[in-house]
Enzyme design. Sequence first.
Site, mmCIF file in Angstrom:
data_model
loop_
_atom_site.group_PDB
_atom_site.id
_atom_site.type_symbol
_atom_site.label_atom_id
_atom_site.label_comp_id
_atom_site.label_asym_id
_atom_site.label_seq_id
_atom_site.Cartn_x
_atom_site.Cartn_y
_atom_site.Cartn_z
ATOM 1 N N TRP A 100 0.832 -1.209 0.000
ATOM 2 C CA TRP A 100 0.000 0.000 0.000
ATOM 3 C C TRP A 100 0.859 1.249 0.000
ATOM 4 O O TRP A 100 0.555 2.230 -0.692
ATOM 5 C CB TRP A 100 -0.961 -0.003 1.184
ATOM 6 N N ASP A 168 -1.385 6.806 6.383
ATOM 7 C CA ASP A 168 -2.427 5.880 5.951
ATOM 8 C C ASP A 168 -2.651 4.922 7.117
ATOM 9 O O ASP A 168 -1.815 4.055 7.382
ATOM 10 C CB ASP A 168 -1.969 5.122 4.700
ATOM 11 N N LYS A 192 -11.796 -1.812 7.316
ATOM 12 C CA LYS A 192 -11.005 -2.707 8.169
ATOM 13 C C LYS A 192 -11.362 -2.526 9.635
ATOM 14 O O LYS A 192 -11.748 -3.463 10.287
ATOM 15 C CB LYS A 192 -9.518 -2.477 7.925
HETATM 16 C C1 PLP Z 1 -6.708 -2.037 2.436
HETATM 17 C C2 PLP Z 1 -5.714 -0.939 2.482
HETATM 18 C C3 PLP Z 1 -5.672 0.038 1.476
HETATM 19 C C4 PLP Z 1 -6.594 0.030 0.277
HETATM 20 O O1 PLP Z 1 -7.847 0.441 0.678
HETATM 21 P P1 PLP Z 1 -9.029 0.729 -0.363
HETATM 22 O O2 PLP Z 1 -10.047 1.354 0.528
HETATM 23 O O3 PLP Z 1 -9.441 -0.604 -0.904
HETATM 24 O O4 PLP Z 1 -8.531 1.621 -1.410
HETATM 25 C C5 PLP Z 1 -4.757 1.057 1.618
HETATM 26 N N1 PLP Z 1 -3.907 1.105 2.655
HETATM 27 C C6 PLP Z 1 -3.911 0.165 3.621
HETATM 28 C C7 PLP Z 1 -2.936 0.261 4.757
HETATM 29 C C8 PLP Z 1 -4.818 -0.880 3.569
HETATM 30 O O5 PLP Z 1 -4.827 -1.821 4.520
#
Ligand code: PLP
Length: 358
Positions: A100, A168, A192
């Site tokens: 990511w 993030d 998540k």
């Molecule tokens: C799952 C995830 C993403 C991607 O998320 P989307 O909402 O599907 O774009 C980005 N960064 C991290 C750390 C993730 O776990």
Amino acid sequence: MTPRAHNFGAGPAVLPVEVLTEAREALLSFGDTGVGILELSHRSDAFVAVREEAAARLRRLAGAGDDWAVLFLQGGASLQFHMVPLNLGADADYVVTGVWAQKAYEEARRLGPARVAATTEGTGHDRLPDALDVRPGAAFVHYTSNNTIYGTQWPAPPGAGVAPLVCDASSDIFSRPLDLARHALVYAGAQKNLGPAGVTVVLARRDLLARSAGRDLPPMLDYAVQARHDSSYNTCPTFGIYVVGLVARWLEAQGGLAALAERNAAKATRVYAALDAAPHLYRGHARPEARSLMNVTFRLRDEALERRFLSQAEARGLVGLKGHRTLGGLRASLYNALPDAAVDALVSLLEDFARENG
Ligand SMILES: *Cc1c(COP(=O)(O)O)cnc(C)c1O
């Protein structure tokens, strides 16, 4: 109805039963409106109150004062990979600790001269970097607090010097107290640890929003426009915002983030202990000092054993344990809403399987 499984999936992921039960009721009629939550206008008084309450709860959990904007956007964390450099400037430094983080970096490269401040690619992203090479003049420094795929997690935010720090936090937001003062912007796809897919929470220091002023960005991609319109420049993701609000209320009812951090640490400690007790069979991906409390990644001695482990797991009602396709192996996601009973079941399985396959 089929009984609920122990869901270790990485996302969309388990939500608290109390939240799901309340949402189920609201589907037919929300409050005293006589209208289901999915059917309610995003401009109605009832929904505006839902949105404002959800934002206020997130603000409390994050410790964000009025100098922070709380936004509910769409497009997932992946759209934030683009929006962050689009709004803040792409002459930024990226800490590349996984898939990511790499994607975020590549998105910034599309827009300008972003550079890598550190990478752990050389060791298969099994650890965190020892040091960052960040420039004081960088537009921002970007890092990923929890690396969902590799199973590493920063115990505390990295030192970014004077540049604004962007995080993030998609897979560990509100799993522990958030040191917001160290950050300039924090974003998380909800699916998540916060709610359903389809809504992304962005906490942004208001002074940064001015950076997009006069640039005539597409309004949907402009933080300042989204903030000015209270995330409702267009139809906001109403159901997602509603559920995020319920989850935030649930987090508060659990005793808040310090209490959750304690419980999450206890959950992860039990799983890692079961793995460490059988090193002839299980091998963790992350180095011990970098281990994630949210996503436990591990392999078995060989792939045939991994397949057998997964089928025994399924027979016991444990699902979502297959690792991400990039890394293979197994992954147990232990998000806030994963009950202790699920950890009990996983630990028993790990112990029994180790005994049978010594
Ligand atoms: C799952 C995830 C993403 C991607 O998320 P989307 O909402 O599907 O774009 C980005 N960064 C991290 C750390 C993730 O776990």
